[in-house]
Design a protein around this motif. Structure first.
Motif, PDB file in Angstrom:
ATOM      1  N   ALA A   1       0.810  -1.223   0.000  1.00  0.00           N
ATOM      2  CA  ALA A   1       0.000   0.000   0.000  1.00  0.00           C
ATOM      3  C   ALA A   1       0.844   1.274   0.000  1.00  0.00           C
ATOM      4  N   PRO A   2       1.773   1.404  -0.949  1.00  0.00           N
ATOM      5  CA  PRO A   2       2.580   2.627  -0.974  1.00  0.00           C
ATOM      6  C   PRO A   2       1.713   3.840  -1.315  1.00  0.00           C
ATOM      7  N   LEU A   3       2.206   5.012  -0.915  1.00  0.00           N
ATOM      8  CA  LEU A   3       1.501   6.246  -1.231  1.00  0.00           C
ATOM      9  C   LEU A   3       1.572   6.497  -2.736  1.00  0.00           C
ATOM     10  N   ARG A   4       0.428   6.466  -3.377  1.00  0.00           N
ATOM     11  CA  ARG A   4       0.352   6.795  -4.807  1.00  0.00           C
ATOM     12  C   ARG A   4      -1.103   7.078  -5.145  1.00  0.00           C
ATOM     13  N   PRO A   5      -1.350   7.882  -6.188  1.00  0.00           N
ATOM     14  CA  PRO A   5      -2.750   8.154  -6.532  1.00  0.00           C
ATOM     15  C   PRO A   5      -3.402   6.928  -7.168  1.00  0.00           C
ATOM     16  N   ALA A   6      -4.682   6.698  -6.864  1.00  0.00           N
ATOM     17  CA  ALA A   6      -5.426   5.638  -7.555  1.00  0.00           C
ATOM     18  C   ALA A   6      -5.550   6.064  -9.023  1.00  0.00           C
ATOM     19  N   ALA A   7      -5.732   5.078  -9.900  1.00  0.00           N
ATOM     20  CA  ALA A   7      -5.811   5.387 -11.334  1.00  0.00           C
ATOM     21  C   ALA A   7      -6.958   6.359 -11.624  1.00  0.00           C
ATOM     22  N   ASP A   8      -8.025   6.265 -10.822  1.00  0.00           N
ATOM     23  CA  ASP A   8      -9.192   7.121 -11.072  1.00  0.00           C
ATOM     24  C   ASP A   8      -9.272   8.302 -10.092  1.00  0.00           C
ATOM     25  N   ALA A   9      -8.116   8.699  -9.516  1.00  0.00           N
ATOM     26  CA  ALA A   9      -8.127   9.832  -8.567  1.00  0.00           C
ATOM     27  C   ALA A   9      -8.007  11.161  -9.306  1.00  0.00           C
ATOM     28  N   GLU A  10      -8.593  12.198  -8.707  1.00  0.00           N
ATOM     29  CA  GLU A  10      -8.408  13.573  -9.191  1.00  0.00           C
ATOM     30  C   GLU A  10      -7.244  14.140  -8.383  1.00  0.00           C
ATOM     31  N   THR A  11      -6.191  14.581  -9.056  1.00  0.00           N
ATOM     32  CA  THR A  11      -5.051  15.154  -8.333  1.00  0.00           C
ATOM     33  C   THR A  11      -5.211  16.666  -8.205  1.00  0.00           C
ATOM     34  N   LEU A  12      -5.069  17.156  -6.970  1.00  0.00           N
ATOM     35  CA  LEU A  12      -5.148  18.601  -6.734  1.00  0.00           C
ATOM     36  C   LEU A  12      -3.786  19.075  -6.247  1.00  0.00           C
ATOM     37  N   ASP A  13      -3.098  19.879  -7.044  1.00  0.00           N
ATOM     38  CA  ASP A  13      -1.824  20.453  -6.594  1.00  0.00           C
ATOM     39  C   ASP A  13      -2.142  21.716  -5.799  1.00  0.00           C
ATOM     40  N   THR A  14      -1.791  21.694  -4.523  1.00  0.00           N
ATOM     41  CA  THR A  14      -2.188  22.791  -3.638  1.00  0.00           C
ATOM     42  C   THR A  14      -1.039  23.753  -3.344  1.00  0.00           C
ATOM     43  N   THR A  15       0.105  23.579  -4.048  1.00  0.00           N
ATOM     44  CA  THR A  15       1.295  24.381  -3.716  1.00  0.00           C
ATOM     45  C   THR A  15       0.984  25.879  -3.701  1.00  0.00           C
ATOM     46  N   HIS A  16       0.198  26.315  -4.697  1.00  0.00           N
ATOM     47  CA  HIS A  16      -0.061  27.757  -4.797  1.00  0.00           C
ATOM     48  C   HIS A  16      -1.501  28.104  -4.435  1.00  0.00           C
ATOM     49  N   SER A  17      -2.190  27.207  -3.729  1.00  0.00           N
ATOM     50  CA  SER A  17      -3.604  27.470  -3.402  1.00  0.00           C
ATOM     51  C   SER A  17      -3.776  27.684  -1.902  1.00  0.00           C
ATOM     52  N   SER A  18      -4.750  28.521  -1.564  1.00  0.00           N
ATOM     53  CA  SER A  18      -5.094  28.680  -0.145  1.00  0.00           C
ATOM     54  C   SER A  18      -5.978  27.493   0.245  1.00  0.00           C
ATOM     55  N   ILE A  19      -6.111  27.273   1.548  1.00  0.00           N
ATOM     56  CA  ILE A  19      -6.945  26.156   2.004  1.00  0.00           C
ATOM     57  C   ILE A  19      -8.392  26.365   1.558  1.00  0.00           C
ATOM     58  N   ALA A  20      -8.837  27.639   1.540  1.00  0.00           N
ATOM     59  CA  ALA A  20     -10.226  27.920   1.125  1.00  0.00           C
ATOM     60  C   ALA A  20     -10.435  27.518  -0.334  1.00  0.00           C
TER      61      ALA A  20
END
Ligand code: DC
Length: 231
Positions: A192-211
């Motif tokens: 169970a390594p950390l990796r996105p599921a094939a059907d996951a939506e990836t959200l890059d939050t580096t430049h986003s506020s929590i809101a």
């Protein structure tokens, strides 16, 4: 039996903001919350309190299987966690406990011992599941799978800010190297390594506020679960 109870699986590395997002989504949708990291942290804490070596797979797995733990909502809605009847506070959130959790989480027998306990959190009207393998292993049939990312530098900066707000002192450099070490272990483990599921939506939050992250996640959840737009 509970197959129709919707699950929103939220995975991603340490310090990416999953906890805040999951708590917010659970409050907003009135869903239950599974903080799966807390189960690995509790296992590590209970093992350390029994003076077990963290690599002693069968003994640590026995601790995980017998974990006497209770999650209660505090008066302000924030979760309170009890281990063997006694509330665990800052100990559980410490970097030491996080690192120990990452070590026991690499043991297949420990993951197996915690699997059904995590699935039992799936209760009506729905579940927000926070972790590393929610979408890949624990709830592969989740209605929505989100995978949150952010650069390691940004995650160390967020964690540093969070600790300072709690009055705790930590060096940004040490936090960054601990995060890098934990990431590597969580991503490279055999089970169970950390990796996105094939059907996951990836959200890059580096430049986003929590809101902004909360708004994006809620919009995706509303669409996928068929909820009203202003839910
Ligand atoms: O999310 P957290 O920082 O509380 O998690 C602590 C550790 O537990 C993390 O380094 C990896 C492990 N973990 C895991 O392997 N699988 C999960 N579903 C949740 C956490």
């Amino acid at each position: 039996m509970n197959a129709r109870v919707p699950v929103i699986a939220v995975d991603g590395p340490s310090g990416v903001g999953k906890g805040t997002l999951c708590q917010w989504l659970a409050n907003r949708l009135g869903f239950h919350l599974l903080d799966s990291g807390a189960l690995y942290r509790l296992t590590a804490l209970a093992a350390l309190r029994r003076n077990l070596a963290l690599e002693d797979e069968s003994r640590v797995a026995a601790v995980a299987a017998g974990l006497e733990v209770e999650f209660r909502a505090g008066t302000d809605g924030s979760p309170r966690i009890f281990l063997e009847g006694v509330e665990v506070g800052a100990d559980l959130r410490s970097e030491t406990c996080g690192n120990a959790a990452s070590q026991v989480a690499a043991l297949p027998a420990v993951r197996a011992a915690l699997l059904q306990r995590q699935r039992d959190f799936r209760r009506s009207p729905g579940l927000i599941a926070d972790g590393r393998d929610m979408g890949t292993v624990v709830f592969p049939d989740a209605e929505l799978k989100l995978f949150l990312t952010a650069s390691a530098e940004e995650r160390a900066r967020r964690r540093h800010q969070q600790l300072s707000e709690q009055g705790m002192n930590a060096s940004l450099k040490n936090l960054a190297s601990e995060i890098a070490e934990r990431d590597a272990r969580d991503r490279q483990r055999a089970v169970a390594p950390l990796r996105p599921a094939a059907d996951a939506e990836t959200l890059d939050t580096t430049h986003s506020s929590i809101a902004e992250v909360c708004d994006r996640a809620l919009a995706l959840a509303a669409r996928r679960l068929g909820l009203p737009k202003n839910c």
